[in-house]
Design a protein around this motif. Structure first.
Motif, PDB file in Angstrom:
ATOM      1  N   ALA A 117       0.817  -1.208   0.000  1.00 15.76           N
ATOM      2  CA  ALA A 117       0.000   0.000   0.000  1.00 15.76           C
ATOM      3  C   ALA A 117       0.853   1.262   0.000  1.00 15.76           C
ATOM      4  CB  ALA A 117      -0.914  -0.001   1.222  1.00 15.76           C
TER       5      ALA A 117
ATOM      6  N   VAL B 122       0.320   4.942   1.439  1.00 16.05           N
ATOM      7  CA  VAL B 122      -0.597   5.594   2.374  1.00 16.05           C
ATOM      8  C   VAL B 122      -0.166   7.035   2.615  1.00 16.05           C
ATOM      9  CG1 VAL B 122      -1.529   5.535   4.723  1.00 16.05           C
ATOM     10  CG2 VAL B 122      -1.119   3.398   3.491  1.00 16.05           C
TER      11      VAL B 122
ATOM     12  N   LYS C 241      -5.249   5.079   2.094  1.00 13.20           N
ATOM     13  CA  LYS C 241      -4.503   4.310   1.112  1.00 13.20           C
ATOM     14  C   LYS C 241      -4.883   4.870  -0.252  1.00 13.20           C
ATOM     15  CE  LYS C 241      -4.130  -0.173  -1.114  1.00 13.20           C
ATOM     16  NZ  LYS C 241      -4.602  -1.546  -1.206  1.00 13.20           N
TER      17      LYS C 241
ATOM     18  N   THR D 234      -1.423   1.276  -4.721  1.00 13.39           N
ATOM     19  CA  THR D 234      -0.409   0.268  -4.427  1.00 13.39           C
ATOM     20  C   THR D 234       0.850   0.564  -5.240  1.00 13.39           C
ATOM     21  OG1 THR D 234      -1.289  -1.214  -6.126  1.00 13.39           O
ATOM     22  CG2 THR D 234      -2.059  -1.564  -3.874  1.00 13.39           C
TER      23      THR D 234
ATOM     24  N   THR E 122      -3.204   3.970  -8.898  1.00 17.03           N
ATOM     25  CA  THR E 122      -4.231   4.674  -8.125  1.00 17.03           C
ATOM     26  C   THR E 122      -5.652   4.310  -8.524  1.00 17.03           C
ATOM     27  OG1 THR E 122      -4.065   6.537  -9.667  1.00 17.03           O
ATOM     28  CG2 THR E 122      -2.744   6.649  -7.648  1.00 17.03           C
TER      29      THR E 122
ATOM     30  N   ASP F 203       4.314  -3.399   5.343  1.00 20.23           N
ATOM     31  CA  ASP F 203       2.997  -3.452   4.708  1.00 20.23           C
ATOM     32  C   ASP F 203       2.634  -2.216   3.891  1.00 20.23           C
ATOM     33  OD1 ASP F 203       2.365  -5.975   5.910  1.00 20.23           O
ATOM     34  OD2 ASP F 203       2.113  -4.898   7.795  1.00 20.23           O
ATOM     35  N   ALA F 204       3.395  -1.137   4.030  1.00 21.89           N
ATOM     36  CA  ALA F 204       3.040   0.101   3.334  1.00 21.89           C
ATOM     37  C   ALA F 204       4.240   1.022   3.203  1.00 21.89           C
ATOM     38  CB  ALA F 204       1.920   0.831   4.071  1.00 21.89           C
TER      39      ALA F 204
ATOM     40  N   THR G 273       4.692   4.994   3.434  1.00 18.97           N
ATOM     41  CA  THR G 273       3.956   6.176   3.857  1.00 18.97           C
ATOM     42  C   THR G 273       4.635   7.421   3.304  1.00 18.97           C
ATOM     43  OG1 THR G 273       5.178   6.291   5.951  1.00 18.97           O
ATOM     44  CG2 THR G 273       3.083   5.079   5.961  1.00 18.97           C
TER      45      THR G 273
END
Length: 171
Positions: free
Chosen positions: A17, A19, A26, A29, A49, A68-69, A71
């Motif tokens: 993700a 974010v 979110k 990806t 997007t 996991d992301a 930022t």
């Protein structure tokens, strides 16, 4: 083969993700990244997007690269991918996974199986190296031959050239 904590495989980052911290939303990806072959610098991540939408996330706006992301500060800092821009002149990493690796002596060593990124500073991510694709034995053992981005002699249209001395270590 174990990789250091600051080195991440591209296959671990692709699909995580993106974010925006100002909204906690979110926005998409991570799909790809733009890089500068001469310096091994990553310029921006490509963020999917929507069904057909892609934006560039310049590294200057990234706050962290997590498990996991990724930022970043604000959604307003996502850039449109426009023809004629500096971004449009940079290659995407997805083309690298199709490259063959060739020794300077003219021997095909293999193909790129994975890209290794140095993520110690999320605003200055760099190509750290490459992992060769392997056969069944390499997949079962988890050991793949690797070489550093600093060992690349040149990038061609569909080939990465490495010195013969580096190629010989794979035999």
């Amino acid at each position: 083969m174990q990789t250091p904590a600051n080195i991440r495989k591209w296959t671990e980052l692709k699909g995580i993700a993106a974010v925006s911290l100002d909204t906690g939303k979110k926005v998409g990806t991570i799909e790809d990244f733009y890089f500068e072959p001469q310096t091994s610098a990553i310029y921006a991540f490509q963020v999917k997007t929507g069904l057909f939408g892609h934006h560039a996330l310049p590294l200057a706006h990234i706050k962290a690269i997590g498990v996991d992301a990724i930022t970043f500060d604000s959604e307003k800092n996502l850039a449109k991918e426009e023809k004629g821009s500096h971004l449009a002149t940079l290659p995407l990493a997805s083309v690298l996974n199709q490259y063959r690796v060739l020794s300077e002596g003219g021997t095909v060593v293999g193909t790129i199986g994975n890209i290794l990124l140095d993520v110690v500073d999320p605003t200055q991510v760099r190509l750290a190296g490459f992992e060769l694709a392997g056969g069944l034995r390499e997949k079962l053992s988890g050991h793949h031959h690797m070489f550093g981005a600093n060992q690349v002699a040149s990038y061609g249209h569909d080939v990465i050239v490495i010195p013969d001395a580096v190629a010989q270590t794979f035999q």
